[in-house]
Design a protein around this motif. Structure first.
Motif, PDB file in Angstrom:
ATOM      1  N   PRO A   7       0.825  -1.213   0.000  1.00  0.00           N
ATOM      2  CA  PRO A   7       0.000   0.000   0.000  1.00  0.00           C
ATOM      3  C   PRO A   7       0.855   1.257   0.000  1.00  0.00           C
ATOM      4  O   PRO A   7       1.857   1.349   0.710  1.00  0.00           O
ATOM      5  N   THR A   8       0.477   2.229  -0.788  1.00  0.00           N
ATOM      6  CA  THR A   8       1.145   3.524  -0.807  1.00  0.00           C
ATOM      7  C   THR A   8       0.538   4.418   0.273  1.00  0.00           C
ATOM      8  O   THR A   8      -0.483   4.082   0.881  1.00  0.00           O
ATOM      9  N   LEU A   9       1.163   5.569   0.480  1.00  0.00           N
ATOM     10  CA  LEU A   9       0.656   6.504   1.477  1.00  0.00           C
ATOM     11  C   LEU A   9      -0.756   6.971   1.099  1.00  0.00           C
ATOM     12  O   LEU A   9      -1.633   7.099   1.970  1.00  0.00           O
ATOM     13  N   CYS A  10      -0.955   7.221  -0.194  1.00  0.00           N
ATOM     14  CA  CYS A  10      -2.285   7.657  -0.648  1.00  0.00           C
ATOM     15  C   CYS A  10      -3.325   6.563  -0.416  1.00  0.00           C
ATOM     16  O   CYS A  10      -4.474   6.855  -0.056  1.00  0.00           O
ATOM     17  N   ASP A  11      -2.918   5.296  -0.667  1.00  0.00           N
ATOM     18  CA  ASP A  11      -3.847   4.188  -0.421  1.00  0.00           C
ATOM     19  C   ASP A  11      -4.294   4.190   1.040  1.00  0.00           C
ATOM     20  O   ASP A  11      -5.475   3.957   1.359  1.00  0.00           O
ATOM     21  N   LYS A  12      -3.335   4.449   1.935  1.00  0.00           N
ATOM     22  CA  LYS A  12      -3.671   4.428   3.367  1.00  0.00           C
ATOM     23  C   LYS A  12      -4.509   5.638   3.768  1.00  0.00           C
ATOM     24  O   LYS A  12      -5.477   5.521   4.519  1.00  0.00           O
ATOM     25  N   LEU A  13      -4.125   6.821   3.224  1.00  0.00           N
ATOM     26  CA  LEU A  13      -4.851   8.032   3.574  1.00  0.00           C
ATOM     27  C   LEU A  13      -6.302   7.981   3.107  1.00  0.00           C
ATOM     28  O   LEU A  13      -7.221   8.425   3.810  1.00  0.00           O
ATOM     29  N   PHE A  14      -6.493   7.486   1.902  1.00  0.00           N
ATOM     30  CA  PHE A  14      -7.848   7.461   1.336  1.00  0.00           C
ATOM     31  C   PHE A  14      -8.540   6.099   1.525  1.00  0.00           C
ATOM     32  O   PHE A  14      -9.556   5.835   0.902  1.00  0.00           O
ATOM     33  N   ARG A  15      -7.930   5.265   2.387  1.00  0.00           N
ATOM     34  CA  ARG A  15      -8.537   3.968   2.740  1.00  0.00           C
ATOM     35  C   ARG A  15      -8.874   3.122   1.494  1.00  0.00           C
ATOM     36  O   ARG A  15      -9.975   2.611   1.334  1.00  0.00           O
ATOM     37  N   ARG A  16      -7.879   2.981   0.618  1.00  0.00           N
ATOM     38  CA  ARG A  16      -8.069   2.197  -0.596  1.00  0.00           C
ATOM     39  C   ARG A  16      -7.363   0.854  -0.548  1.00  0.00           C
ATOM     40  O   ARG A  16      -7.339   0.120  -1.517  1.00  0.00           O
ATOM     41  N   VAL A  17      -6.736   0.537   0.576  1.00  0.00           N
ATOM     42  CA  VAL A  17      -5.949  -0.697   0.685  1.00  0.00           C
ATOM     43  C   VAL A  17      -6.829  -1.927   0.503  1.00  0.00           C
ATOM     44  O   VAL A  17      -6.556  -2.813  -0.308  1.00  0.00           O
ATOM     45  N   LYS A  18      -7.905  -1.977   1.288  1.00  0.00           N
ATOM     46  CA  LYS A  18      -8.775  -3.146   1.239  1.00  0.00           C
ATOM     47  C   LYS A  18      -9.402  -3.322  -0.144  1.00  0.00           C
ATOM     48  O   LYS A  18      -9.515  -4.442  -0.666  1.00  0.00           O
ATOM     49  N   GLY A  19      -9.787  -2.192  -0.754  1.00  0.00           N
ATOM     50  CA  GLY A  19     -10.389  -2.255  -2.092  1.00  0.00           C
ATOM     51  C   GLY A  19      -9.424  -2.799  -3.123  1.00  0.00           C
ATOM     52  O   GLY A  19      -9.791  -3.651  -3.955  1.00  0.00           O
ATOM     53  N   LYS A  20      -8.183  -2.346  -3.093  1.00  0.00           N
ATOM     54  CA  LYS A  20      -7.192  -2.829  -4.056  1.00  0.00           C
ATOM     55  C   LYS A  20      -6.860  -4.299  -3.826  1.00  0.00           C
ATOM     56  O   LYS A  20      -6.661  -5.069  -4.766  1.00  0.00           O
ATOM     57  N   GLN A  21      -6.800  -4.695  -2.558  1.00  0.00           N
ATOM     58  CA  GLN A  21      -6.546  -6.103  -2.258  1.00  0.00           C
ATOM     59  C   GLN A  21      -7.687  -6.985  -2.781  1.00  0.00           C
ATOM     60  O   GLN A  21      -7.456  -8.086  -3.284  1.00  0.00           O
ATOM     61  N   THR A  22      -8.903  -6.480  -2.651  1.00  0.00           N
ATOM     62  CA  THR A  22     -10.059  -7.234  -3.168  1.00  0.00           C
ATOM     63  C   THR A  22      -9.982  -7.385  -4.683  1.00  0.00           C
ATOM     64  O   THR A  22     -10.253  -8.455  -5.237  1.00  0.00           O
ATOM     65  N   ILE A  23      -9.611  -6.282  -5.360  1.00  0.00           N
ATOM     66  CA  ILE A  23      -9.475  -6.326  -6.826  1.00  0.00           C
ATOM     67  C   ILE A  23      -8.408  -7.336  -7.242  1.00  0.00           C
ATOM     68  O   ILE A  23      -8.596  -8.142  -8.167  1.00  0.00           O
ATOM     69  N   LEU A  24      -7.265  -7.324  -6.572  1.00  0.00           N
ATOM     70  CA  LEU A  24      -6.176  -8.249  -6.902  1.00  0.00           C
ATOM     71  C   LEU A  24      -6.573  -9.693  -6.616  1.00  0.00           C
ATOM     72  O   LEU A  24      -6.202 -10.611  -7.361  1.00  0.00           O
ATOM     73  N   ALA A  25      -7.340  -9.907  -5.529  1.00  0.00           N
ATOM     74  CA  ALA A  25      -7.817 -11.254  -5.226  1.00  0.00           C
ATOM     75  C   ALA A  25      -8.788 -11.739  -6.299  1.00  0.00           C
ATOM     76  O   ALA A  25      -8.775 -12.918  -6.695  1.00  0.00           O
ATOM     77  N   ASN A  26      -9.637 -10.827  -6.777  1.00  0.00           N
ATOM     78  CA  ASN A  26     -10.557 -11.184  -7.868  1.00  0.00           C
ATOM     79  C   ASN A  26      -9.782 -11.528  -9.142  1.00  0.00           C
ATOM     80  O   ASN A  26     -10.182 -12.410  -9.912  1.00  0.00           O
ATOM     81  N   ASP A  27      -8.682 -10.793  -9.378  1.00  0.00           N
ATOM     82  CA  ASP A  27      -7.847 -11.089 -10.560  1.00  0.00           C
ATOM     83  C   ASP A  27      -7.276 -12.505 -10.475  1.00  0.00           C
ATOM     84  O   ASP A  27      -7.109 -13.175 -11.499  1.00  0.00           O
ATOM     85  N   VAL A  28      -6.956 -12.961  -9.267  1.00  0.00           N
ATOM     86  CA  VAL A  28      -6.461 -14.337  -9.105  1.00  0.00           C
ATOM     87  C   VAL A  28      -7.540 -15.332  -9.514  1.00  0.00           C
ATOM     88  O   VAL A  28      -7.278 -16.312 -10.223  1.00  0.00           O
ATOM     89  N   ASP A  29      -8.779 -15.100  -9.067  1.00  0.00           N
ATOM     90  CA  ASP A  29      -9.888 -15.979  -9.450  1.00  0.00           C
ATOM     91  C   ASP A  29     -10.112 -15.961 -10.960  1.00  0.00           C
ATOM     92  O   ASP A  29     -10.329 -17.010 -11.585  1.00  0.00           O
ATOM     93  N   GLU A  30     -10.054 -14.759 -11.551  1.00  0.00           N
ATOM     94  CA  GLU A  30     -10.244 -14.658 -13.006  1.00  0.00           C
ATOM     95  C   GLU A  30      -9.112 -15.356 -13.746  1.00  0.00           C
ATOM     96  O   GLU A  30      -9.329 -15.999 -14.782  1.00  0.00           O
ATOM     97  N   GLY A  31      -7.894 -15.231 -13.254  1.00  0.00           N
ATOM     98  CA  GLY A  31      -6.756 -15.920 -13.868  1.00  0.00           C
ATOM     99  C   GLY A  31      -6.931 -17.420 -13.822  1.00  0.00           C
ATOM    100  O   GLY A  31      -6.609 -18.136 -14.795  1.00  0.00           O
ATOM    101  N   ARG A  32      -7.452 -17.931 -12.682  1.00  0.00           N
ATOM    102  CA  ARG A  32      -7.698 -19.368 -12.547  1.00  0.00           C
ATOM    103  C   ARG A  32      -8.747 -19.824 -13.579  1.00  0.00           C
ATOM    104  O   ARG A  32      -8.594 -20.860 -14.228  1.00  0.00           O
ATOM    105  N   LYS A  33      -9.796 -19.030 -13.735  1.00  0.00           N
ATOM    106  CA  LYS A  33     -10.848 -19.375 -14.709  1.00  0.00           C
ATOM    107  C   LYS A  33     -10.306 -19.348 -16.142  1.00  0.00           C
ATOM    108  O   LYS A  33     -10.648 -20.198 -16.968  1.00  0.00           O
ATOM    109  N   THR A  34      -9.454 -18.360 -16.418  1.00  0.00           N
ATOM    110  CA  THR A  34      -8.853 -18.270 -17.757  1.00  0.00           C
ATOM    111  C   THR A  34      -7.975 -19.479 -18.041  1.00  0.00           C
ATOM    112  O   THR A  34      -7.998 -20.046 -19.156  1.00  0.00           O
TER     113      THR A  34
END
Length: 366
Positions: free
Chosen positions: A135-162
């Motif tokens: 997480p970058t400082l901006c991610d922490k300040l604007f509370r985007r850490v959890k959202g980005k982690q969720t997106i990356l986790a979804n990418d893992v699922d999509e990669g598995r399906k692909t």
């Protein structure tokens, strides 16, 4: 209005003023008339100018239209000549083309296609991005850490399906390739053992003479034995060969002339013989045969009946050991027939004469 004079007999000042006003009014009226006349002349001049411009534009447009029509005529003439020359080239070069040779022993000994293994390429790449995320400082300040982690986790699922989808597609293609390989290996075994039905299956599968058929021919096959093939080719002489010669004049215009009989029959003879060579090339490349007997049948006029009828015009027996030595890019198709046992009667101004086709018994007696 009355006139009043002073004692000397001159008009009074009021009379002079009236006279001046009258003269001024007359001058103003004359000036107005002159202005009106100038305006009318100017308008007429403008109208004449517009008319001249319109006439000039019309002449320019007519000139341009004629030029475009001439260009279109020249382009059309050029196109028609190109079509004609291409047609002649196709007729005279049909023997120069041939499909790849089939090595049935190599096919019989070939290995099956390799079964694909499942790959996790997309899933691993996505998992690596997730594990390396910081997480970058901006991610922490604007509370985007959890959202980005969720997106990356979804990418893992999509990669598995692909990866699963790609594997299923590869397996489906593999099964099809494996079935085709099995069929081809089985067919090669039959071909090598001289199975006549397998010969016909290969001819039907490959269809090596579609372009010849488009030029006006129909072909029939008769497999005599495992090393000898009989072929009958029907040629439509009247529609296969152009009856006119098309060329361009020095000015680029189309010139159409009736084709002389000698030239017509010269092209026809080379085309017939070229088809014979092409058929032999395709069959020797496709099947393990040693001899091919080809008979060409065309429509000839019968003076006894007054009608045209199908008659044999060329019959030739071609052994492979002689045939493979020919240079097909340089030879003359008609002259090349002298390399083989053949029958052909031909006159330059009359074309082919009917002949008796070669028989299998004649072929075996050689």
């Amino acid at each position: 209005m009355g006139w009043y004079y002073d004692g000397r007999g001159n008009p009074s000042p009021s009379i002079k003023a009236s006279q001046r006003a009258a003269r001024r009014a007359a001058r103003e009226a004359a000036k107005a008339r002159r202005n009106l006349e100038r305006f009318q002349r100017k308008r007429e001049a403008e109208q004449r100018h517009k008319q001249r411009q319109s006439a000039l534009l019309m002449r320019e447009l007519a000139k341009e239209s004629k030029l475009r029509a001439k260009m279109q005529e020249l382009e059309l003439a050029k196109y028609e000549v190109q079509v004609y020359e291409n047609r002649i080239d196709c007729l005279l070069s049909v023997h120069k083309e041939c499909s790849e040779e089939w090595d049935w022993v190599l096919i019989r000994n070939s290995q099956p296609p390799i079964k694909p293994e499942k790959q996790n390429t997309h899933e691993i790449a996505a998992q690596l991005k997730l594990s390396q995320y910081k997480p970058t400082l901006c991610d922490k300040l604007f509370r985007r850490v959890k959202g980005k982690q969720t997106i990356l986790a979804n990418d893992v699922d999509e990669g598995r399906k692909t990866d699963i989808l790609n594997y299923n597609t590869a397996i489906s293609e593999y099964k099809e390739d494996y079935e085709n390989w099995q069929n081809l290996v089985e067919l090669s075994k039959q071909i090598i053992t001289g199975d006549i039905e397998a010969y016909m299956d290969v001819i039907d599968m490959e269809k090596p003479f579609d372009d010849i058929c488009e030029l006006g021919s129909m072909i029939e096959f008769d497999i005599i034995d495992s090393s000898t093939l009989g072929v009958t080719v029907y040629v439509n002489s009247e529609t296969s060969i152009p009856s006119e010669i098309k060329s361009l004049t020095k000015t680029g215009r189309l010139s159409t002339k009736k084709m002389p009989k000698a030239r017509f029959y010269e092209i026809y003879q080379d085309y017939i013989c070229g088809c014979v060579l092409r058929i032999a090339r395709e069959m020797f490349a496709l099947l393990p045969i040693e001899t091919i007997l080809i008979t060409s049948i065309g429509e000839l006029f019968n003076s006894q009946t007054g009608h045209t009828q199908k008659q044999s015009i060329l019959s030739v027996a071609i052994p492979k050991n002689i045939f493979v030595k020919l240079n097909f890019d340089s030879l003359d198709p008609s002259d090349s027939m002298s390399n083989f046992l053949h029958r052909m009667k031909f006159q330059k101004t009359k074309g082919f004469m009917p002949i008796e086709a070669l028989s299998i018994s004649e072929l075996k007696s050689q």
